[in-house]
Design a protein around this motif. Structure first.
Motif: not given
Length: 331
Positions: A86-99
């Motif tokens: 059963v899914p319980t939790a999720l972690l997010l890593g996010l790379v984005v440009p400044a603009d």
């Protein structure tokens, strides 16, 4: 919200993203500390991770940020369900440009949050960094609830192969989008936002599934993982797989046999499992094949002893996703 990620700054972006989140009883400590704390009553944690790279796995002219968020969460949470957890939790890593406009990562987070709610999980933390290409990294966690995990290695000769969820819909939607169209909408939406049957994984474990996986790389390819791990052969009966009329119409319009999408198209995240032949399966499961011994007469001598998947008794080598194969349009 107006402005760019660069104007908001790292900690401003984190505050904006975390302010949009909800929680669940399993979350003891959520975002905001050095690490999250998630309850694990089973004393075992099921974990899975994936990366989505702009231009390779999604296109902003095809999918909204919200769509990408739903899809990113779904493909990881489906892996948890496919282990019988059963899914319980999720972690997010996010790379984005400044603009990048701030609205893009906030809408992404809305999509991730909403998909987590469908599965009964919650976002518990992550990280954001600056980079030239948008990259979404997801780690999903799950709880076995005192059951044994259902791996790919337990299929036995005599078992039946059954599937629940959509097959080929995402691939048909990709074909539509690739030709510049946006309809039939149901197939386009299936590509943008898959709908894994999360409940089916733990339910299959309770029914006695011997092996299980989600269909992320294509039905034949993913059954191939089960065949290899279990050292068996799996034969799929094409006549047992329903092909919707609209999918057939799309195939006729673009010159593709829709069976290619059903057997070789991935990213629907249906659940496919093997079961003992005497198990009475609920109506949502469709029996589409059987598990056989590896050595089968009529196949090429060198191939007959290898674990493999056949379709109607013959080898099938059309379709299936390989990240290091030929570069294609973003999925």
């Amino acid at each position: 919200m107006k402005g760019t990620v660069g104007e908001l700054g790292e900690f401003g972006l984190i505050r904006e993203l975390t302010s949009r989140l909800t929680t669940t009883p399993a979350v003891r400590i959520g975002p905001g500390d050095d690490a999250a704390v998630v309850a694990a009553p089973d004393r075992r944690v099921v974990a899975s991770t994936d990366l989505l790279l702009e231009g390779r796995h999604f296109r902003r002219d095809w999918s909204t940020a919200y769509d990408v968020g739903r899809k990113a969460a779904a493909q990881n949470l489906a892996d948890i369900a496919a282990m019988g957890a059963v899914p319980t939790a999720l972690l997010l890593g996010l790379v984005v440009p400044a603009d990048l406009p701030v609205t893009w990562p906030t809408e992404l987070m809305d999509g991730i949050r909403d998909e987590c709610q469908v599965a009964g999980a919650a976002v518990v933390g992550g990280d954001v960094v600056r980079g030239d290409t948008i990259t979404v990294a997801i780690t999903a966690l799950g709880d076995l609830r005192n059951h044994e995990p259902v791996t790919r290695a337990g299929a036995r000769p005599g078992d039946v192969v059954a599937v629940t969820g959509w097959l080929g819909w995402s691939a048909a939607g990709h074909a539509v989008l690739s030709r510049g169209f946006r309809s039939p909408r149901a197939f386009v939406e299936a590509h943008r936002r898959p709908e894994p049957p999360y409940h089916a994984g733990p339910a299959a474990a309770g029914l006695g599934a011997t092996a299980m996986t989600d269909v992320s790389d294509g039905l034949v390819a993913d059954l191939g993982h089960i065949a290899e791990a279990s050292k068996v052969r799996i034969d799929v009966r094409s006549a047992a797989i329903d092909i919707p009329t609209q999918m057939s119409d799309i195939g006729q319009a673009v010159g593709v046999d829709p069976l290619t999408w059903v057997l070789g198209g991935g990213e629907d995240h249906a659940i496919v499992a093997t079961f003992p032949p005497d198990v009475k399966l609920p109506a949502r499961w469709r029996v589409i094949g059987e598990v056989l011994h590896c050595s089968v007469s009529g196949l090429r001598p060198r191939a007959s002893a290898l674990p493999q998947v056949t379709v109607d008794g013959a080898p099938w080598d059309k379709g299936g996703w390989d990240h290091f194969g030929d570069i294609e349009d973003a999925q």
